[in-house]
Design a protein around this motif. Structure first.
Motif, PDB file in Angstrom:
ATOM      1  N   ASP A  25       0.813  -1.214   0.000  1.00 14.65           N
ATOM      2  CA  ASP A  25       0.000   0.000   0.000  1.00 14.65           C
ATOM      3  C   ASP A  25       0.845   1.262   0.000  1.00 14.65           C
ATOM      4  OD1 ASP A  25      -2.308  -1.459  -0.181  1.00 14.65           O
ATOM      5  OD2 ASP A  25      -2.817  -1.353   1.942  1.00 14.65           O
ATOM      6  N   MET A  29       0.207   3.863  -3.052  1.00 12.50           N
ATOM      7  CA  MET A  29      -0.128   5.257  -2.771  1.00 12.50           C
ATOM      8  C   MET A  29       1.030   6.218  -3.065  1.00 12.50           C
ATOM      9  SD  MET A  29      -3.274   5.351  -1.817  1.00 12.50           S
ATOM     10  CE  MET A  29      -3.290   7.039  -1.210  1.00 12.50           C
ATOM     11  N   ALA A 133      -5.327  12.053  -0.927  1.00 17.84           N
ATOM     12  CA  ALA A 133      -4.815  10.747  -0.502  1.00 17.84           C
ATOM     13  C   ALA A 133      -5.875   9.963   0.257  1.00 17.84           C
ATOM     14  CB  ALA A 133      -3.566  10.929   0.358  1.00 17.84           C
ATOM     15  N   ARG A 137      -7.458   6.287  -0.721  1.00 16.96           N
ATOM     16  CA  ARG A 137      -7.528   5.135   0.193  1.00 16.96           C
ATOM     17  C   ARG A 137      -8.945   4.588   0.259  1.00 16.96           C
ATOM     18  NH1 ARG A 137      -3.961   8.661   3.066  1.00 16.96           N
ATOM     19  NH2 ARG A 137      -1.858   7.808   3.082  1.00 16.96           N
ATOM     20  N   CYS A 171      -2.549   8.281  -8.713  1.00 24.81           N
ATOM     21  CA  CYS A 171      -1.827   9.086  -7.724  1.00 24.81           C
ATOM     22  C   CYS A 171      -0.771   9.973  -8.380  1.00 24.81           C
ATOM     23  CB  CYS A 171      -1.171   8.178  -6.681  1.00 24.81           C
ATOM     24  SG  CYS A 171      -2.330   7.427  -5.523  1.00 24.81           S
TER      25      CYS A 171
END
Length: 221
Positions: A25, A29, A133, A137, A171
């Motif tokens: 993750d 991200m 962000a 998520r 992202c």
């Protein structure tokens, strides 16, 4: 740092599995930036595990195209290549609608409760309350919950890996995207269709969502 997590529920996770999900993750991200070297010792310390679980996790992440190892140079987070967008979208345009339909048919009571809770989070997911962000998520959580609700581990695994790669692209261009909240909130009707057990509606909504993702990225390039 916030973790995304979703997949299997209930079982005690091994150290290697915990390390894998946490490092995955961070890569997805872009908390570990594309091209950044991977330091096993630093990761082990930050995760509170030994180097062996980290090493096992990195083997899986290499297979998933999130890291790459080069002889005499070391291990690095893979670059995010916009050329990959068409290939990733080609897979997702076929499999995301299938997953949505199967989730609508197969979701258990627990699955529906998880999705309903996420639907509640989506209702407040506007740009005034969430940074980009946080929205990403939440987007990952929704996708992973839908894949889990298919109760097809092969389909789930394939889509988690491709959604991870798509999220890295998202992202990368996040600062150029004007309506992140709107994109994430599109999941609301999709979740409602799945919870209602309507595979036809879920199929159409999932297809539209994937197509919209690719259009938004291409417009931002």
């Amino acid at each position: 740092m916030q973790q995304v997590a979703t997949e299997p529920r209930g079982e005690e996770l091994s150290l290697a599995e915990r390390a894998y999900r946490a490092i995955r993750d961070r890569l997805v991200m872009l908390e570990i930036r594309p091209g950044e070297p991977i330091n096993e010792e630093q990761l082990a310390q930050s995760l509170g595990v030994g180097r062996t679980p980290v090493r096992e996790a990195l083997k899986r992440l290499q297979y998933e195209r999130l890291i790459a190892t080069y002889p005499r140079r070391g291990t690095f987070a893979t670059d995010v290549n916009i050329i990959d967008l068409a290939h990733i979208s080609e897979v997702r345009q076929e499999l995301e609608p299938l997953a949505a339909a199967q989730a609508a048919r197969r979701a258990t009571t627990a699955d529906r409760a998880t999705l309903t809770a996420l639907r509640g989070e989506l209702a407040s997911a506007d740009s005034r309350r969430h940074d980009a962000a946080d929205l990403m998520r939440l987007d990952l959580q929704v996708h992973r919950a839908i894949y889990a609700a298919t109760h097809n581990p092969y389909l789930e695994d394939t889509l988690v890996r491709h959604d991870n790669l798509a999220t890295r692209i998202w992202c990368l261009f996040i600062d150029r995207l004007s309506d992140m909240a709107g994109h994430v909130e599109e999941h609301g009707p999709l979740i409602e269709a799945i919870v209602a057990g309507d595979p036809d509606a879920a199929t159409q909504l999932a297809r539209g969502h994937v197509e919209g993702f690719e259009r938004a990225i291409r417009a931002a390039i």
